[in-house]
Write a protein that holds these residues in place. Sequence first.
Motif, PDB file in Angstrom:
ATOM      1  N   ALA A   1     -22.558 -11.271 -82.895  1.00 46.99           N
ATOM      2  CA  ALA A   1     -22.771 -10.287 -83.951  1.00 46.99           C
ATOM      3  C   ALA A   1     -21.977  -9.025 -83.630  1.00 46.99           C
ATOM      4  CB  ALA A   1     -24.250  -9.953 -84.087  1.00 46.99           C
ATOM      5  N   ILE A   2     -21.746  -8.221 -84.664  1.00 41.79           N
ATOM      6  CA  ILE A   2     -21.125  -6.910 -84.495  1.00 41.79           C
ATOM      7  C   ILE A   2     -22.231  -5.879 -84.490  1.00 41.79           C
ATOM      8  CG2 ILE A   2     -19.663  -5.170 -85.588  1.00 41.79           C
ATOM      9  CD1 ILE A   2     -17.849  -7.357 -86.574  1.00 41.79           C
ATOM     10  N   ARG A   3     -22.280  -5.076 -83.440  1.00 39.73           N
ATOM     11  CA  ARG A   3     -23.326  -4.084 -83.279  1.00 39.73           C
ATOM     12  C   ARG A   3     -22.716  -2.734 -82.878  1.00 39.73           C
ATOM     13  NH1 ARG A   3     -25.686  -7.271 -85.748  1.00 39.73           N
ATOM     14  NH2 ARG A   3     -27.586  -8.422 -85.230  1.00 39.73           N
ATOM     15  N   THR A   4     -23.436  -1.659 -83.207  1.00 42.87           N
ATOM     16  CA  THR A   4     -23.012  -0.319 -82.823  1.00 42.87           C
ATOM     17  C   THR A   4     -23.040  -0.185 -81.303  1.00 42.87           C
ATOM     18  OG1 THR A   4     -23.960   0.573 -84.854  1.00 42.87           O
ATOM     19  CG2 THR A   4     -23.490   2.146 -83.100  1.00 42.87           C
ATOM     20  N   ALA A   5     -22.058   0.507 -80.757  1.00 41.73           N
ATOM     21  CA  ALA A   5     -22.037   0.756 -79.317  1.00 41.73           C
ATOM     22  C   ALA A   5     -23.321   1.478 -78.911  1.00 41.73           C
ATOM     23  CB  ALA A   5     -20.822   1.592 -78.954  1.00 41.73           C
ATOM     24  N   PRO A   6     -23.976   1.042 -77.844  1.00 40.52           N
ATOM     25  CA  PRO A   6     -25.278   1.619 -77.459  1.00 40.52           C
ATOM     26  C   PRO A   6     -25.253   3.130 -77.290  1.00 40.52           C
ATOM     27  CG  PRO A   6     -24.830  -0.365 -76.189  1.00 40.52           C
ATOM     28  CD  PRO A   6     -23.575  -0.051 -76.937  1.00 40.52           C
ATOM     29  N   ASP A   7     -24.165   3.677 -76.748  1.00 40.59           N
ATOM     30  CA  ASP A   7     -24.133   5.117 -76.494  1.00 40.59           C
ATOM     31  C   ASP A   7     -23.956   5.940 -77.762  1.00 40.59           C
ATOM     32  OD1 ASP A   7     -21.530   3.946 -76.590  1.00 40.59           O
ATOM     33  OD2 ASP A   7     -20.699   5.851 -75.887  1.00 40.59           O
ATOM     34  N   LEU A   8     -23.691   5.274 -78.892  1.00 34.96           N
ATOM     35  CA  LEU A   8     -23.526   5.982 -80.163  1.00 34.96           C
ATOM     36  C   LEU A   8     -24.689   5.739 -81.112  1.00 34.96           C
ATOM     37  CD1 LEU A   8     -19.720   5.355 -80.863  1.00 34.96           C
ATOM     38  CD2 LEU A   8     -20.796   7.328 -79.760  1.00 34.96           C
ATOM     39  N   GLY A   9     -25.733   5.100 -80.608  1.00 30.34           N
ATOM     40  CA  GLY A   9     -26.875   4.781 -81.462  1.00 30.34           C
ATOM     41  C   GLY A   9     -27.535   6.009 -82.054  1.00 30.34           C
ATOM     42  N   TYR A  10     -27.461   7.141 -81.333  1.00 30.12           N
ATOM     43  CA  TYR A  10     -28.126   8.351 -81.826  1.00 30.12           C
ATOM     44  C   TYR A  10     -27.521   8.843 -83.135  1.00 30.12           C
ATOM     45  CZ  TYR A  10     -24.127  11.118 -80.237  1.00 30.12           C
ATOM     46  OH  TYR A  10     -22.872  11.649 -80.082  1.00 30.12           O
ATOM     47  N   LEU A  11     -26.256   8.471 -83.395  1.00 30.94           N
ATOM     48  CA  LEU A  11     -25.610   8.904 -84.636  1.00 30.94           C
ATOM     49  C   LEU A  11     -26.197   8.209 -85.857  1.00 30.94           C
ATOM     50  CD1 LEU A  11     -21.887   8.887 -83.453  1.00 30.94           C
ATOM     51  CD2 LEU A  11     -23.353  10.880 -83.794  1.00 30.94           C
ATOM     52  N   MET A  12     -26.851   7.071 -85.634  1.00 29.48           N
ATOM     53  CA  MET A  12     -27.416   6.305 -86.738  1.00 29.48           C
ATOM     54  C   MET A  12     -28.819   6.771 -87.091  1.00 29.48           C
ATOM     55  SD  MET A  12     -24.838   4.382 -87.116  1.00 29.48           S
ATOM     56  CE  MET A  12     -23.746   5.524 -86.258  1.00 29.48           C
ATOM     57  N   GLN A  13     -29.402   7.639 -86.246  1.00 28.05           N
ATOM     58  CA  GLN A  13     -30.757   8.093 -86.500  1.00 28.05           C
ATOM     59  C   GLN A  13     -30.751   9.172 -87.567  1.00 28.05           C
ATOM     60  OE1 GLN A  13     -32.222   9.398 -82.728  1.00 28.05           O
ATOM     61  NE2 GLN A  13     -32.285   7.347 -81.840  1.00 28.05           N
ATOM     62  N   LYS A  14     -31.756   9.129 -88.398  1.00 32.14           N
ATOM     63  CA  LYS A  14     -31.884  10.097 -89.479  1.00 32.14           C
ATOM     64  C   LYS A  14     -33.310  10.620 -89.518  1.00 32.14           C
ATOM     65  CE  LYS A  14     -31.378  10.689 -94.485  1.00 32.14           C
ATOM     66  NZ  LYS A  14     -31.065  10.023 -95.775  1.00 32.14           N
ATOM     67  N   GLU A  15     -33.437  11.921 -89.425  1.00 33.62           N
ATOM     68  CA  GLU A  15     -34.752  12.532 -89.471  1.00 33.62           C
ATOM     69  C   GLU A  15     -35.076  12.922 -90.901  1.00 33.62           C
ATOM     70  OE1 GLU A  15     -35.091  15.759 -86.803  1.00 33.62           O
ATOM     71  OE2 GLU A  15     -34.639  14.565 -85.002  1.00 33.62           O
ATOM     72  N   THR A  16     -36.223  12.495 -91.352  1.00 40.40           N
ATOM     73  CA  THR A  16     -36.655  12.811 -92.710  1.00 40.40           C
ATOM     74  C   THR A  16     -37.995  13.534 -92.649  1.00 40.40           C
ATOM     75  OG1 THR A  16     -37.747  10.648 -92.949  1.00 40.40           O
ATOM     76  CG2 THR A  16     -35.452  10.829 -93.692  1.00 40.40           C
ATOM     77  N   VAL A  17     -38.206  14.390 -93.605  1.00 43.22           N
ATOM     78  CA  VAL A  17     -39.467  15.106 -93.719  1.00 43.22           C
ATOM     79  C   VAL A  17     -40.340  14.360 -94.719  1.00 43.22           C
ATOM     80  CG1 VAL A  17     -40.584  17.269 -94.342  1.00 43.22           C
ATOM     81  CG2 VAL A  17     -38.369  17.307 -93.184  1.00 43.22           C
ATOM     82  N   GLU A  18     -41.451  13.861 -94.234  1.00 39.76           N
ATOM     83  CA  GLU A  18     -42.366  13.105 -95.086  1.00 39.76           C
ATOM     84  C   GLU A  18     -43.497  14.021 -95.536  1.00 39.76           C
ATOM     85  OE1 GLU A  18     -45.324   9.195 -94.918  1.00 39.76           O
ATOM     86  OE2 GLU A  18     -44.131   9.790 -93.180  1.00 39.76           O
ATOM     87  N   THR A  19     -43.599  14.175 -96.839  1.00 38.92           N
ATOM     88  CA  THR A  19     -44.653  15.021 -97.387  1.00 38.92           C
ATOM     89  C   THR A  19     -45.901  14.177 -97.613  1.00 38.92           C
ATOM     90  OG1 THR A  19     -43.020  16.407 -98.500  1.00 38.92           O
ATOM     91  CG2 THR A  19     -45.279  16.569 -99.261  1.00 38.92           C
ATOM     92  N   ARG A  20     -46.972  14.562 -96.932  1.00 41.13           N
ATOM     93  CA  ARG A  20     -48.224  13.829 -97.086  1.00 41.13           C
ATOM     94  C   ARG A  20     -49.290  14.798 -97.577  1.00 41.13           C
ATOM     95  NH1 ARG A  20     -49.485  10.154 -91.937  1.00 41.13           N
ATOM     96  NH2 ARG A  20     -49.521  12.175 -90.882  1.00 41.13           N
ATOM     97  N   LYS A  21     -49.921  14.421 -98.648  1.00 41.05           N
ATOM     98  CA  LYS A  21     -50.948  15.265 -99.241  1.00 41.05           C
ATOM     99  C   LYS A  21     -52.273  14.999 -98.546  1.00 41.05           C
ATOM    100  CE  LYS A  21     -52.940  16.584-103.690  1.00 41.05           C
ATOM    101  NZ  LYS A  21     -52.943  16.317-105.145  1.00 41.05           N
ATOM    102  N   LEU A  22     -52.880  16.082 -98.051  1.00 40.96           N
ATOM    103  CA  LEU A  22     -54.166  15.930 -97.391  1.00 40.96           C
ATOM    104  C   LEU A  22     -55.268  15.652 -98.406  1.00 40.96           C
ATOM    105  CD1 LEU A  22     -54.132  18.813 -94.740  1.00 40.96           C
ATOM    106  CD2 LEU A  22     -53.705  16.389 -94.361  1.00 40.96           C
ATOM    107  N   SER A  23     -56.202  14.835 -98.016  1.00 40.58           N
ATOM    108  CA  SER A  23     -57.353  14.562 -98.868  1.00 40.58           C
ATOM    109  C   SER A  23     -58.251  15.793 -98.890  1.00 40.58           C
ATOM    110  CB  SER A  23     -58.126  13.360 -98.337  1.00 40.58           C
ATOM    111  OG  SER A  23     -58.682  13.660 -97.064  1.00 40.58           O
ATOM    112  N   ARG A  24     -59.162  15.814 -99.854  1.00 42.27           N
ATOM    113  CA  ARG A  24     -60.095  16.938 -99.938  1.00 42.27           C
ATOM    114  C   ARG A  24     -60.943  17.026 -98.681  1.00 42.27           C
ATOM    115  NH1 ARG A  24     -64.526  18.077-104.772  1.00 42.27           N
ATOM    116  NH2 ARG A  24     -65.495  19.929-103.792  1.00 42.27           N
TER     117      ARG A  24
END
Length: 226
Positions: free
Chosen positions: A87-110
């Motif tokens: 298989a073709i895979r990303t070089a291990p030392d460059l894996g951090y470039l594939m990470q994406k941080e997202t902000v998840e909005t979660r509504k608190l219950s009452r």
Amino acid sequence: MPAEEVQDETAAEGEAPPRDSLFEAPPLAEQERMVEAILFASSEPVSIPDLNARLPHGCDGAVAVENLRKRYEGRGVRVVRVAEAWAIRTAPDLGYLMQKETVETRKLSRAAIETLAIIAYHQPVTRAEIEEIRGVSVSRGTIDLLLELEWIRFGRRRMTPGRPVTFVVTPSFLDHFGLESPRDLPGLKDLRAAGLLDSRPPPGRLGEDEDREADEEQAEMFEDDD
């Protein structure tokens, strides 16, 4: 005619030519390109037999993939062996470039909002005290959610029978709401001004007197927690 030539001629006349000899195999460089395309397009690792089944007759998938592996050494992607496939895979030392941080909005219950408010205004407070103020039981999931959000943490245990644990708000909670300390939480007057509470005072009480008493109680209810 030499004997070797007679034997070769006889074999050629008596046997059908091998299937691979029907077509001339593409150059090795072209075979590498084909293998590269197959591995790139495949969502799963591809075995050598599967490569050979897709390549033109006469191709050697094992040789092509090995040459391709060497050519990709040191590049951003690599040709790697996965069990018995490739298989073709990303070089291990460059894996951090594939990470994406997202902000998840979660509504608190009452229930979570009420529990958080009780902890903020009455800390340090036990679970039993939270339930007494709310008038209903507090589910474990509600407490776990607030702990996971890192808006509350465990405080000191009460020196009472059972040594119940207390809950207090965290610096993350204060930072999220722009507070320097729990003492900066809005009082009753602020909450009414924001429309979060009924602006009418309870029967038999003066609104300003109640607000003043509540603000004084708020300033005294917080205990320093080491």
